[in-house]
Design a protein around this motif. Structure first.
Motif, PDB file in Angstrom:
ATOM      1  N   ALA A   1       0.864  -1.182   0.000  1.00 15.33           N
ATOM      2  CA  ALA A   1       0.000   0.000   0.000  1.00 15.33           C
ATOM      3  C   ALA A   1       0.898   1.227   0.000  1.00 15.33           C
ATOM      4  O   ALA A   1       1.874   1.291   0.744  1.00 15.33           O
ATOM      5  CB  ALA A   1      -0.896  -0.012   1.230  1.00 15.33           C
ATOM      6  N   TYR A   2       0.554   2.172  -0.822  1.00 15.19           N
ATOM      7  CA  TYR A   2       1.458   3.295  -1.056  1.00 15.19           C
ATOM      8  C   TYR A   2       0.715   4.612  -0.887  1.00 15.19           C
ATOM      9  O   TYR A   2      -0.356   4.824  -1.444  1.00 15.19           O
ATOM     10  CB  TYR A   2       2.024   3.150  -2.474  1.00 15.19           C
ATOM     11  CG  TYR A   2       2.682   4.390  -3.031  1.00 15.19           C
ATOM     12  CD1 TYR A   2       3.680   5.053  -2.325  1.00 15.19           C
ATOM     13  CD2 TYR A   2       2.313   4.888  -4.281  1.00 15.19           C
ATOM     14  CE1 TYR A   2       4.275   6.186  -2.843  1.00 15.19           C
ATOM     15  CE2 TYR A   2       2.908   6.012  -4.816  1.00 15.19           C
ATOM     16  CZ  TYR A   2       3.883   6.668  -4.086  1.00 15.19           C
ATOM     17  OH  TYR A   2       4.467   7.790  -4.602  1.00 15.19           O
ATOM     18  N   TYR A   3       1.298   5.508  -0.097  1.00 15.63           N
ATOM     19  CA  TYR A   3       0.760   6.862   0.051  1.00 15.63           C
ATOM     20  C   TYR A   3       1.717   7.841  -0.641  1.00 15.63           C
ATOM     21  O   TYR A   3       2.839   8.024  -0.182  1.00 15.63           O
ATOM     22  CB  TYR A   3       0.608   7.239   1.538  1.00 15.63           C
ATOM     23  CG  TYR A   3       0.179   8.670   1.686  1.00 15.63           C
ATOM     24  CD1 TYR A   3      -1.150   9.022   1.506  1.00 15.63           C
ATOM     25  CD2 TYR A   3       1.099   9.681   1.927  1.00 15.63           C
ATOM     26  CE1 TYR A   3      -1.550  10.347   1.574  1.00 15.63           C
ATOM     27  CE2 TYR A   3       0.706  11.014   1.991  1.00 15.63           C
ATOM     28  CZ  TYR A   3      -0.623  11.333   1.813  1.00 15.63           C
ATOM     29  OH  TYR A   3      -1.011  12.644   1.866  1.00 15.63           O
TER      30      TYR A   3
ATOM     31  N   ASP B   1      -1.907  -3.857   6.277  1.00 15.46           N
ATOM     32  CA  ASP B   1      -1.425  -3.554   7.622  1.00 15.46           C
ATOM     33  C   ASP B   1      -0.223  -2.620   7.616  1.00 15.46           C
ATOM     34  O   ASP B   1       0.335  -2.296   8.663  1.00 15.46           O
ATOM     35  CB  ASP B   1      -1.114  -4.839   8.400  1.00 15.46           C
ATOM     36  CG  ASP B   1      -0.051  -5.664   7.697  1.00 15.46           C
ATOM     37  OD1 ASP B   1       0.443  -5.220   6.635  1.00 15.46           O
ATOM     38  OD2 ASP B   1       0.291  -6.746   8.200  1.00 15.46           O
ATOM     39  N   ALA B   2       0.228  -2.204   6.412  1.00 11.49           N
ATOM     40  CA  ALA B   2       1.350  -1.258   6.356  1.00 11.49           C
ATOM     41  C   ALA B   2       1.178  -0.355   5.149  1.00 11.49           C
ATOM     42  O   ALA B   2       0.541  -0.719   4.168  1.00 11.49           O
ATOM     43  CB  ALA B   2       2.665  -2.019   6.258  1.00 11.49           C
TER      44      ALA B   2
ATOM     45  N   THR C   1       4.644  12.845   9.240  1.00 14.38           N
ATOM     46  CA  THR C   1       3.295  13.289   9.609  1.00 14.38           C
ATOM     47  C   THR C   1       2.371  12.094   9.851  1.00 14.38           C
ATOM     48  O   THR C   1       1.627  12.047  10.835  1.00 14.38           O
ATOM     49  CB  THR C   1       2.721  14.179   8.494  1.00 14.38           C
ATOM     50  OG1 THR C   1       3.690  15.160   8.156  1.00 14.38           O
ATOM     51  CG2 THR C   1       1.444  14.861   8.935  1.00 14.38           C
ATOM     52  N   LEU C   2       2.428  11.119   8.945  1.00 15.59           N
ATOM     53  CA  LEU C   2       1.556   9.949   9.081  1.00 15.59           C
ATOM     54  C   LEU C   2       1.957   9.122  10.306  1.00 15.59           C
ATOM     55  O   LEU C   2       1.105   8.665  11.069  1.00 15.59           O
ATOM     56  CB  LEU C   2       1.628   9.074   7.833  1.00 15.59           C
ATOM     57  CG  LEU C   2       1.047   9.654   6.535  1.00 15.59           C
ATOM     58  CD1 LEU C   2       1.272   8.692   5.379  1.00 15.59           C
ATOM     59  CD2 LEU C   2      -0.446   9.953   6.677  1.00 15.59           C
ATOM     60  N   LYS C   3       3.246   8.950  10.487  1.00 14.16           N
ATOM     61  CA  LYS C   3       3.675   8.069  11.579  1.00 14.16           C
ATOM     62  C   LYS C   3       3.365   8.683  12.948  1.00 14.16           C
ATOM     63  O   LYS C   3       2.969   7.974  13.870  1.00 14.16           O
ATOM     64  CB  LYS C   3       5.166   7.746  11.448  1.00 14.16           C
ATOM     65  CG  LYS C   3       5.591   6.607  12.374  1.00 14.16           C
ATOM     66  CD  LYS C   3       6.857   5.923  11.926  1.00 14.16           C
ATOM     67  CE  LYS C   3       7.277   4.860  12.948  1.00 14.16           C
ATOM     68  NZ  LYS C   3       8.570   4.257  12.617  1.00 14.16           N
ATOM     69  N   ARG C   4       3.507   9.995  13.047  1.00 13.97           N
ATOM     70  CA  ARG C   4       3.218  10.619  14.339  1.00 13.97           C
ATOM     71  C   ARG C   4       1.722  10.621  14.629  1.00 13.97           C
ATOM     72  O   ARG C   4       1.294  10.413  15.770  1.00 13.97           O
ATOM     73  CB  ARG C   4       3.796  12.031  14.376  1.00 13.97           C
ATOM     74  CG  ARG C   4       5.316  11.974  14.468  1.00 13.97           C
ATOM     75  CD  ARG C   4       5.948  13.292  14.184  1.00 13.97           C
ATOM     76  NE  ARG C   4       6.145  14.082  15.394  1.00 13.97           N
ATOM     77  CZ  ARG C   4       6.853  15.219  15.403  1.00 13.97           C
ATOM     78  NH1 ARG C   4       7.383  15.689  14.285  1.00 13.97           N
ATOM     79  NH2 ARG C   4       7.001  15.890  16.516  1.00 13.97           N
TER      80      ARG C   4
ATOM     81  N   GLY D   1      -4.620   2.958  15.252  1.00 13.07           N
ATOM     82  CA  GLY D   1      -3.177   2.838  15.016  1.00 13.07           C
ATOM     83  C   GLY D   1      -2.741   1.460  14.540  1.00 13.07           C
ATOM     84  O   GLY D   1      -1.599   1.062  14.741  1.00 13.07           O
ATOM     85  N   GLU D   2      -3.641   0.717  13.866  1.00 13.98           N
ATOM     86  CA  GLU D   2      -3.306  -0.653  13.455  1.00 13.98           C
ATOM     87  C   GLU D   2      -2.305  -0.722  12.307  1.00 13.98           C
ATOM     88  O   GLU D   2      -1.645  -1.742  12.114  1.00 13.98           O
ATOM     89  CB  GLU D   2      -4.563  -1.403  12.993  1.00 13.98           C
ATOM     90  CG  GLU D   2      -5.648  -1.553  14.029  1.00 13.98           C
ATOM     91  CD  GLU D   2      -6.667  -0.426  14.006  1.00 13.98           C
ATOM     92  OE1 GLU D   2      -6.279   0.733  13.740  1.00 13.98           O
ATOM     93  OE2 GLU D   2      -7.842  -0.696  14.255  1.00 13.98           O
ATOM     94  N   VAL D   3      -2.243   0.345  11.507  1.00 12.60           N
ATOM     95  CA  VAL D   3      -1.423   0.295  10.298  1.00 12.60           C
ATOM     96  C   VAL D   3       0.022   0.674  10.636  1.00 12.60           C
ATOM     97  O   VAL D   3       0.256   1.562  11.440  1.00 12.60           O
ATOM     98  CB  VAL D   3      -2.005   1.266   9.240  1.00 12.60           C
ATOM     99  CG1 VAL D   3      -1.031   1.499   8.103  1.00 12.60           C
ATOM    100  CG2 VAL D   3      -3.338   0.749   8.720  1.00 12.60           C
ATOM    101  N   ARG D   4       0.996   0.001  10.039  1.00 12.39           N
ATOM    102  CA  ARG D   4       2.391   0.414  10.208  1.00 12.39           C
ATOM    103  C   ARG D   4       2.766   1.395   9.109  1.00 12.39           C
ATOM    104  O   ARG D   4       2.448   1.172   7.943  1.00 12.39           O
ATOM    105  CB  ARG D   4       3.326  -0.787  10.138  1.00 12.39           C
ATOM    106  CG  ARG D   4       3.347  -1.610  11.435  1.00 12.39           C
ATOM    107  CD  ARG D   4       4.391  -2.707  11.360  1.00 12.39           C
ATOM    108  NE  ARG D   4       4.211  -3.491  10.131  1.00 12.39           N
ATOM    109  CZ  ARG D   4       5.208  -3.946   9.372  1.00 12.39           C
ATOM    110  NH1 ARG D   4       6.455  -3.707   9.707  1.00 12.39           N
ATOM    111  NH2 ARG D   4       4.960  -4.657   8.276  1.00 12.39           N
TER     112      ARG D   4
END
Ligand code: SF4
Ligand code: SF4
Ligand code: SF4
Ligand code: SF4
Ligand code: FES
Lengths: 292, 261
Positions: free
Chosen positions: A4-6, A72-73, A84-87, A114-117
């Motif tokens: 999965a890509y943002y 999941d990631a 930004t996404l991780k915080r 917060g399930e996604v890495r």
């Protein structure tokens, strides 16, 4: 393998030279970057004000899109998006009260906790592929290129989101070694480029840029390696002025790490969109026989 | 049917309808905070008229296409603000309704001929685009069910095509704009996106260009000339005998007589 890509907005406009070589390289390595549907801008900065929850909505909504896809990631290329996404993700994981407020504010979406890495592409290269395996895929080693890894802030700070050691990161060095280049360590590699201060005080930014560029230069680097469109802007757009101001400085090419990856994998240099880079990285590559 | 007869019968239906309305059960609705008992089954617009409001603005097509009658309402026990076109939505008991027929929104001035298809055109004309915080209030407010926030995101991502396609059915009611956290003017931006998409991004229709050229070169002059000299009777006859395209005809349907093609 599908990831999965943002992408982030900037990669779709100004920084296509960061995105396109990444997509092509990963395909060559047997990975598919699957852009998440209906993503929105992440907001680009993590809001530090404790009660400013509205600025968490944008990044969290993107994470919800990832969860909706059953993934999941999520992988990012821009280190600012990554940060930004991780915080925001950490906040949803660790702060129950804010999580509830945000979930109830987004009552049209599924709940999220917060399930996604959140991963940066460099982590995928290190952990999913590995430097040795990557080195074996290299068709055109970037021999002789002396490259200074520049991390800036957002891959390493704060500690909770760092993709590597905060004080002594090696991930970009190992990456460059795998591509056959010569990494050049320099003390400013984790110093801040000035970030959004470019808007309010462009002059101090040109001071930061000079400190970083001149330090890399004096340690023997021919170019700087970046992961962030904002670093690219801060370190690139003022170089003409720096050339005028500092005798003997001829400007320093800036590369996105993904451009170097694509080159080393032997992909068509067109995917690198060097025309979007500051300065003229192509002449350095030509001198080293890496471009026709 | 003669005009007179038609008048009479429509007057009759009106009377009949009014009788039905007067027989209908009255239900309470709150218009701008005041309670009225109105016959059930009316649209919000009719209910307001029944209560005595006269629309000199805020009402246009009465058919759900002009966008003049945007309305917000709430129902008891539900915190969500709901939206509707007053001419389309049927009243429900205890609704609180207020029309928002117009909402101030600045439209950027531009000379369309000077615009390219570059995303920066939109950024320059509507810089507030970057104030969007992805709250999604706009999408929730759209009576057309448009994913307004997704279209805004597409614009930010420089994708005018996607923005134009998502925003295609926008009727410019302004409700999204009234709710926007970032004070964006979505419907004006979408209009600009559709214009750029239509004029600069979609490919020109080659067959249209060919056909207009053929017309200019006189391909139909003779046929038209012939029609011009026919009597009314002849024309009517021609019309009656025309070959009609069957309702179920596919795209490749062609008439047998190709004189007029
Ligand atoms: S950090 Fe930068 S590129 Fe990344 S989405 Fe946010 S604004 Fe866009
Ligand atoms: S969400 Fe509503 S109550 Fe909270 S700060 Fe915004 S406007 Fe005020
Ligand atoms: S997009 Fe906005 S202006 Fe257009 S129909 Fe929806 S709510 Fe109305
Ligand atoms: S209402 Fe405004 S700020 Fe909120 S998502 Fe829509 S455009 Fe963005
Ligand atoms: S009056 Fe035109 S949409 Fe309602």
């Amino acid at each position: 393998m599908r990831l999965a890509y943002y992408p982030g907005c900037t990669l779709k406009t100004k920084a296509r030279n960061l995105e396109e070589p990444a997509i092509a390289s990963l395909e060559a390595l047997g990975f598919e970057l699957e852009e998440i549907p209906r993503w929105n801008c992440c907001g680009a900065v993590h809001s530090l004000a404790d009660d400013d929850l509205i600025h968490q909505v944008a990044p969290v909504r993107n994470l919800i899109r990832v969860k909706e896809q059953g993934k999941d990631a999520v992988v990012t290329l821009c280190s600012f998006c990554f940060n930004t996404l991780k915080r925001a993700n950490l906040l949803m994981k660790d702060d129950a009260e804010k999580r509830d407020t945000l979930n109830s504010f987004m009552d049209e979406e599924i709940d999220y906790s917060g399930e996604v890495r959140v991963l940066h592409l460099l982590e995928v290269l290190r952990d999913e592929i590995g430097w040795e395996a990557l080195a074996q895929e290299v068709k055109f080693p970037l021999r002789n290129l002396k490259l200074a890894p520049y991390y800036g802030c957002t891959l390493l700070r704060p500690r909770e989101v760092a993709i590597d050691s905060v004080e002594n990161p090696t991930i970009l060095r190992e990456f460059l070694k795998a591509l056959g280049a010569t990494p050049v360590e320099f003390p400013e590699s984790t110093r801040c480029c000035g970030s959004y201060q470019i808007v309010s005080s462009p002059d101090s930014i040109s001071g930061y840029a000079w400190d970083i560029l001149s330090s890399a230069l004096s340690h023997g680097a021919e170019a700087l390696v970046l992961t962030c469109p904002l670093c690219d802007y801060d370190l690139g757009q003022g170089q003409k002025e720096l050339v005028k101001r500092h005798n003997g400085f001829k400007g320093m090419p800036l590369f996105y790490f993904t451009q170097l990856l694509a080159l080393a994998l032997g992909l068509d240099p067109q995917v690198c969109h060097f025309e979007l880079n500051h300065g003229s990285p192509e002449s350095l590559l030509r001198e080293n026989g890496l471009l026709p | 049917m003669s005009a007179k007869k038609k008048d009479k019968s429509s007057a009759e239906t009106m009377v009949k309808k009014e009788r039905e309305v007067s027989k209908a059960k009255l239900i309470p609705v709150h218009i701008m905070g005041k309670r009225y008992d109105v016959p059930e089954g009316l649209t919000l617009m009719k209910a307001m008229e029944y209560a005595g409001y006269k629309f000199i603005r805020g009402c246009g097509c009465r058919g759900g296409t002009c966008g003049a009658c945007g309305t917000v309402y709430r129902k008891p026990g539900d915190y969500r603000l709901q939206v509707a076109l007053a001419c389309q939505k049927t009243i429900e008991p205890d609704m609180h309704i207020t029309q928002i027929p117009f909402f101030p929104a600045n439209r950027a001035h531009y000379e369309f001929a000077d615009l390219t298809s570059a995303p920066e055109e939109v950024f320059k004309l509507y810089p507030e685009l970057f104030r969007c915080v992805a709250c999604n209030a706009c999408t929730k407010a759209c009576p057309q069910g448009i994913e307004v926030m997704d279209a805004v995101s597409a614009l930010k991502q420089g994708n005018i095509t996607v923005a134009a396609q998502i925003g295609f059915e926008c009727i410019q009611c302004g409700l999204c704009t009234s709710r926007c956290f970032g004070e964006l003017v979505q419907y004006h931006m979408f209009q600009l996106a559709r214009r750029i998409y239509g004029a600069r991004i979609t490919p020109r229709a080659e067959h249209l260009i060919e056909m207009t050229k053929a017309i200019d070169e006189g391909r139909f002059d003779n046929t038209l000339e012939k029609l011009r000299h026919m009597s009314e009777e002849e024309l009517k006859e021609l019309y009656r005998k025309r070959e009609e395209e069957p309702v179920t005809a596919g795209e490749d349907w062609r008439p047998k007589d190709k004189t007029y093609l």
